[in-house]
Design a protein around this motif. Sequence first.
Motif, short mmCIF file in Angstrom:
data_model
loop_
_atom_site.label_atom_id
_atom_site.label_comp_id
_atom_site.label_asym_id
_atom_site.label_seq_id
_atom_site.Cartn_x
_atom_site.Cartn_y
_atom_site.Cartn_z
N SER A 167 0.83 -1.21 0.00
CA SER A 167 0.00 0.00 0.00
C SER A 167 0.86 1.26 0.00
CB SER A 167 -0.93 0.01 1.21
OG SER A 167 -1.84 -1.05 1.14
N ARG A 168 1.96 1.23 0.73
CA ARG A 168 2.89 2.37 0.73
C ARG A 168 3.44 2.60 -0.67
NH1 ARG A 168 6.77 2.72 5.93
NH2 ARG A 168 5.18 2.48 7.53
N THR A 169 3.82 1.52 -1.33
CA THR A 169 4.36 1.63 -2.68
C THR A 169 3.31 2.19 -3.64
OG1 THR A 169 5.81 -0.25 -2.26
CG2 THR A 169 5.47 0.35 -4.55
N ALA A 170 2.08 1.71 -3.53
CA ALA A 170 1.00 2.20 -4.39
C ALA A 170 0.73 3.68 -4.13
CB ALA A 170 -0.27 1.39 -4.16
N ALA A 171 0.75 4.10 -2.86
CA ALA A 171 0.53 5.50 -2.53
C ALA A 171 1.66 6.37 -3.08
CB ALA A 171 0.41 5.67 -1.03
N THR A 172 2.87 5.88 -3.01
CA THR A 172 4.01 6.64 -3.53
C THR A 172 3.89 6.82 -5.03
OG1 THR A 172 5.44 5.80 -1.77
CG2 THR A 172 6.53 6.68 -3.72
N TYR A 173 3.56 5.74 -5.74
CA TYR A 173 3.39 5.85 -7.20
C TYR A 173 2.22 6.76 -7.56
CZ TYR A 173 6.93 2.35 -8.17
OH TYR A 173 8.11 1.68 -8.28
N ALA A 174 1.15 6.73 -6.77
CA ALA A 174 0.01 7.61 -7.03
C ALA A 174 0.41 9.07 -6.87
CB ALA A 174 -1.14 7.27 -6.10
N LEU A 175 1.17 9.39 -5.83
CA LEU A 175 1.63 10.76 -5.63
C LEU A 175 2.59 11.20 -6.73
CD1 LEU A 175 2.12 10.81 -1.77
CD2 LEU A 175 0.38 12.01 -3.09
N LEU A 176 3.47 10.32 -7.14
CA LEU A 176 4.38 10.64 -8.24
C LEU A 176 3.61 10.87 -9.54
CD1 LEU A 176 7.36 8.23 -7.54
CD2 LEU A 176 7.36 10.72 -7.38
N GLY A 177 2.58 10.07 -9.77
CA GLY A 177 1.74 10.25 -10.95
C GLY A 177 1.01 11.58 -10.93
N CYS A 178 0.51 11.98 -9.76
CA CYS A 178 -0.15 13.28 -9.64
C CYS A 178 0.82 14.42 -9.90
CB CYS A 178 -0.77 13.43 -8.26
SG CYS A 178 -2.20 12.38 -7.98
N ALA A 179 2.03 14.31 -9.38
CA ALA A 179 3.04 15.34 -9.62
C ALA A 179 3.37 15.43 -11.11
CB ALA A 179 4.29 15.05 -8.80
N PHE A 180 3.49 14.28 -11.76
CA PHE A 180 3.78 14.27 -13.20
C PHE A 180 2.65 14.92 -13.99
CE2 PHE A 180 3.28 12.14 -17.32
CZ PHE A 180 4.44 12.58 -17.94
N LEU A 181 1.40 14.58 -13.68
CA LEU A 181 0.27 15.16 -14.39
C LEU A 181 0.16 16.66 -14.16
CD1 LEU A 181 -2.46 12.41 -13.97
CD2 LEU A 181 -1.18 13.00 -16.02
N SER A 182 0.49 17.10 -12.95
CA SER A 182 0.49 18.53 -12.66
C SER A 182 1.54 19.26 -13.49
CB SER A 182 0.74 18.75 -11.17
OG SER A 182 0.82 20.11 -10.89
N MET A 183 2.73 18.68 -13.59
CA MET A 183 3.79 19.26 -14.41
C MET A 183 3.38 19.29 -15.88
SD MET A 183 6.57 18.31 -16.62
CE MET A 183 6.38 16.59 -16.43
N LEU A 184 2.79 18.21 -16.34
CA LEU A 184 2.34 18.14 -17.73
C LEU A 184 1.26 19.18 -18.01
CD1 LEU A 184 2.75 16.49 -20.33
CD2 LEU A 184 0.89 15.02 -19.56
N ASP A 185 0.35 19.35 -17.07
CA ASP A 185 -0.71 20.35 -17.21
C ASP A 185 -0.11 21.75 -17.31
OD1 ASP A 185 -3.42 21.35 -17.19
OD2 ASP A 185 -3.03 21.98 -15.13
N GLY A 186 0.87 22.05 -16.48
CA GLY A 186 1.53 23.35 -16.54
C GLY A 186 2.23 23.58 -17.86
N THR A 187 2.82 22.54 -18.41
CA THR A 187 3.50 22.66 -19.69
C THR A 187 2.51 22.92 -20.82
OG1 THR A 187 5.20 21.15 -18.92
CG2 THR A 187 5.04 21.47 -21.28
N VAL A 188 1.42 22.19 -20.83
CA VAL A 188 0.41 22.36 -21.88
C VAL A 188 -0.23 23.74 -21.79
CG1 VAL A 188 -1.83 21.54 -22.69
CG2 VAL A 188 -0.03 19.91 -22.13
N VAL A 189 -0.56 24.17 -20.59
CA VAL A 189 -1.19 25.49 -20.41
C VAL A 189 -0.22 26.59 -20.83
CG1 VAL A 189 -2.02 27.12 -18.68
CG2 VAL A 189 -2.84 24.78 -18.67
N GLY A 190 1.04 26.46 -20.44
CA GLY A 190 2.03 27.47 -20.80
C GLY A 190 2.25 27.58 -22.29
#
Length: 80
Positions: free
Chosen positions: A12-35
């Motif tokens: 569960s810890r591993t899954a939570a870590t990957y979920a948080l990393l995925g959210c960070a990646f999507l946030s970065m991608l969103d900022g790039t697309v918007v910019g």
Amino acid sequence: MRDLYEDLPERSRTAATYALLGCAFLSMLDGTVVGTALPHIVGQLGGPGSWYVWLVTAGALLTLGMAMIRDLHPPTAGRA
């Protein structure tokens, strides 16, 4: 300091870590697309350069508002 996640299994810890990393990646991608897309969008709308700030602020407020609505009604969120 007490570890708040000590009761979680390792999987569960591993899954939570990957979920948080995925959210960070999507946030970065969103900022790039918007910019990249925002100058084109503002140009099509015929607005001045100050619209960038207002559009980004409106998007952030909309995201915050939707998160608050989702948190107020968790049992019904995602149901048809």
